[in-house]
Design a protein around this motif. Structure first.
Motif, short mmCIF file in Angstrom:
data_model
loop_
_atom_site.label_atom_id
_atom_site.label_comp_id
_atom_site.label_asym_id
_atom_site.label_seq_id
_atom_site.Cartn_x
_atom_site.Cartn_y
_atom_site.Cartn_z
N LEU A 228 1.08 -1.54 0.10
CA LEU A 228 -0.20 0.05 -0.43
C LEU A 228 0.83 0.92 0.36
CD1 LEU A 228 -2.72 1.29 0.66
CD2 LEU A 228 -2.85 0.81 2.78
N SER A 229 2.23 1.25 0.37
CA SER A 229 2.74 2.51 1.04
C SER A 229 3.55 2.70 -0.77
CB SER A 229 4.69 2.14 1.09
OG SER A 229 3.97 1.99 3.15
N LEU A 230 3.72 1.59 -1.30
CA LEU A 230 4.31 1.57 -2.77
C LEU A 230 2.95 2.02 -3.67
CD1 LEU A 230 6.88 -1.21 -2.52
CD2 LEU A 230 7.23 1.16 -2.30
N ARG A 231 2.27 1.63 -3.62
CA ARG A 231 0.83 2.40 -4.15
C ARG A 231 0.82 3.84 -4.18
NH1 ARG A 231 -3.84 -0.03 -3.96
NH2 ARG A 231 -3.28 -1.64 -2.15
N ALA A 232 0.96 4.39 -2.82
CA ALA A 232 0.46 5.33 -2.10
C ALA A 232 1.14 6.83 -2.85
CB ALA A 232 0.64 5.78 -1.19
N HIS A 233 2.60 5.94 -3.75
CA HIS A 233 3.19 7.35 -4.34
C HIS A 233 3.13 7.88 -4.92
CE1 HIS A 233 6.70 7.59 -0.97
NE2 HIS A 233 6.33 6.36 -0.65
N ASP A 234 2.23 6.56 -5.91
CA ASP A 234 1.78 6.73 -7.01
C ASP A 234 0.75 7.56 -7.54
OD1 ASP A 234 3.15 5.12 -8.69
OD2 ASP A 234 1.78 3.58 -8.27
N VAL A 235 -0.12 8.16 -5.87
CA VAL A 235 -1.59 9.51 -6.42
C VAL A 235 -1.88 10.63 -5.20
CG1 VAL A 235 -2.94 7.34 -6.84
CG2 VAL A 235 -3.02 7.98 -4.42
N THR A 236 -0.14 10.80 -4.66
CA THR A 236 -0.46 10.93 -3.23
C THR A 236 1.50 11.83 -2.75
OG1 THR A 236 -1.69 11.89 -1.40
CG2 THR A 236 -0.58 9.83 -1.30
N ARG A 237 1.57 12.48 -1.84
CA ARG A 237 2.97 12.41 -1.08
C ARG A 237 2.50 11.71 0.15
NH1 ARG A 237 6.76 17.45 -1.15
NH2 ARG A 237 7.92 15.56 -1.48
N VAL A 238 3.75 11.21 0.32
CA VAL A 238 4.06 10.44 1.89
C VAL A 238 4.65 10.60 2.60
CG1 VAL A 238 4.49 8.12 3.79
CG2 VAL A 238 3.38 8.23 0.57
N VAL A 239 4.33 11.00 4.35
CA VAL A 239 4.96 11.70 5.36
C VAL A 239 4.91 11.10 6.44
CG1 VAL A 239 3.02 13.20 5.84
CG2 VAL A 239 5.79 14.56 6.10
N TYR A 240 6.51 11.66 6.42
CA TYR A 240 6.99 11.62 7.86
C TYR A 240 7.52 12.50 9.04
CZ TYR A 240 9.95 10.37 12.16
OH TYR A 240 10.37 9.92 13.37
N VAL A 241 6.33 11.97 9.88
CA VAL A 241 6.11 13.65 11.22
C VAL A 241 6.35 12.97 12.58
CG1 VAL A 241 4.49 15.58 11.88
CG2 VAL A 241 3.97 14.28 10.00
N PRO A 242 7.36 13.34 13.05
CA PRO A 242 8.15 13.06 14.03
C PRO A 242 6.93 13.33 15.47
CG PRO A 242 9.63 14.39 13.31
CD PRO A 242 8.59 13.99 12.61
N ALA A 243 6.24 14.54 15.40
CA ALA A 243 5.68 15.20 16.17
C ALA A 243 4.64 14.23 16.61
CB ALA A 243 5.40 16.44 15.92
N VAL A 244 4.03 13.44 15.59
CA VAL A 244 3.29 12.18 16.19
C VAL A 244 3.90 11.31 16.41
CG1 VAL A 244 0.96 10.60 14.99
CG2 VAL A 244 2.18 13.52 13.69
N ARG A 245 3.09 11.19 17.84
CA ARG A 245 4.74 9.86 18.26
C ARG A 245 3.54 8.55 18.89
NH1 ARG A 245 9.82 11.81 20.80
NH2 ARG A 245 10.47 12.67 18.73
N ALA A 246 3.82 7.65 19.18
CA ALA A 246 3.64 6.50 19.36
C ALA A 246 4.31 5.50 19.83
CB ALA A 246 2.16 5.70 18.78
N LEU A 247 3.84 4.48 20.62
CA LEU A 247 4.79 3.00 21.05
C LEU A 247 3.98 1.74 20.53
CD1 LEU A 247 5.44 3.61 24.96
CD2 LEU A 247 6.63 4.45 22.72
N HIS A 248 4.14 1.02 19.98
CA HIS A 248 4.58 -0.29 19.24
C HIS A 248 5.30 -1.65 20.24
CE1 HIS A 248 4.92 -2.82 15.59
NE2 HIS A 248 3.20 -3.22 16.11
N HIS A 249 4.06 -2.11 20.45
CA HIS A 249 4.46 -3.79 21.23
C HIS A 249 4.24 -4.89 20.76
CE1 HIS A 249 4.17 -0.99 24.87
NE2 HIS A 249 3.20 -0.48 24.58
#
Length: 280
Positions: A228-249
């Protein structure tokens, strides 16, 4: 018929969480952190419609108290069940098809998000019209950053990261650092257009997600987020925003037993067949 076909897009946020025999305490923790994040989001956006779709692929424990807490914070909650274990991507697609919100969050049941995460994320997307998929800073249970933005992998990278014992990974530290984009991903700088982002927390503009027709249902588990990530680049921009935070277990396939290893390898085969094999 698509349930949302006759529903115009409305201002708001929809969230889907797919579960299959989840750990009850961790799921309750995920829903509790979501509840707090929604309360803070509503403080800055009074009246914003927020809805959670909990997709039960089997074995959903009693989380009625956590859902009641969400409802008390003006989050509409729906449980979808009875369809069996249709896989991770198809489970989310059941919720995505129903959504008519402006934004849709794909969320894992093992994510504890920062109280400010949803407010920060929606504020960013509202001020950056070219961004259609947002990925957050992700830490582990000890607060150490997990590097879940990726460059396109070689099969060797996947084997190193997923199956090589930790003491031996140091021999390939430079290679793994490049795969994990450690030269660009940190805890303070926004990074535009990372090729691949993690499916544990993907915030989309819903119209982008529907244009992509959601996840590819050919993946039962693993690599559906890469696809899904690779296909998303065909139609929009993808962005990493470190101000948005979460923990993954969550843990990797190798730590979950032989059945997960088989699913991982099968999905890897489908992924490389679709996007091209890269061995070394």
């Amino acid at each position: 018929m698509n349930p949302s076909a006759s529903r115009p897009e409305i201002e708001g946020l929809s969230i889907s969480v797919v579960v299959y025999r989840p750990d009850r305490a961790q799921l309750a923790s995920t829903l509790a952190s979501l509840s707090v994040a929604c309360e803070i989001l509503h403080a800055s956006r009074p009246g914003l419609p927020v809805e959670l779709c909990l997709v039960d692929n089997g074995g959903l424990p009693d989380v009625s108290a956590a859902l009641e807490a969400l409802r008390n914070r003006r989050v509409a909650c729906t449980i979808l069940s009875g369809h069996g274990n249709v896989g991770y991507g198809r489970g989310h697609n059941l919720a995505i098809d129903r959504s008519a919100s402006r934004y849709h969050l794909v969320l894992n049941p093992d994510i504890d998000q920062d109280p400010q995460a949803l407010r920060e994320a929606l504020d960013f997307l509202d001020s950056h019209a070219d961004a259609g998929l947002l990925a957050p800073w992700i830490g582990d249970e000890h607060g150490r950053q997990q590097f879940l933005c990726r460059r396109y992998p070689a099969l060797f990278d996947l084997l190193l990261r997923g199956f090589l014992p930790a003491p031996l990974r140091g021999l390939f530290a430079r290679r793994l650092a490049r795969y994990e984009m450690r030269d660009q991903i940190n805890d303070c700088d926004i990074a535009w257009d990372p090729p691949i982002v993690s499916g544990c927390f993907m915030l989309f503009r819903t119209h982008v997600l529907k244009q992509l027709k959601g996840f590819d249902a050919r993946y039962f588990l693993y690599f559906e987020d890469y696809d899904l990530s690779l296909r998303a680049h065909d139609v929009t921009r993808v962005v990493y925003v470190p101000a948005v935070r979460a923990l993954h277990h969550g843990g990797g396939a190798a730590r979950k037993g032989s059945a997960h290893i088989r699913m991982f390898m099968l999905s890897a085969y489908k992924f490389f067949n679709r996007f091209g094999w890269k061995w070394l």
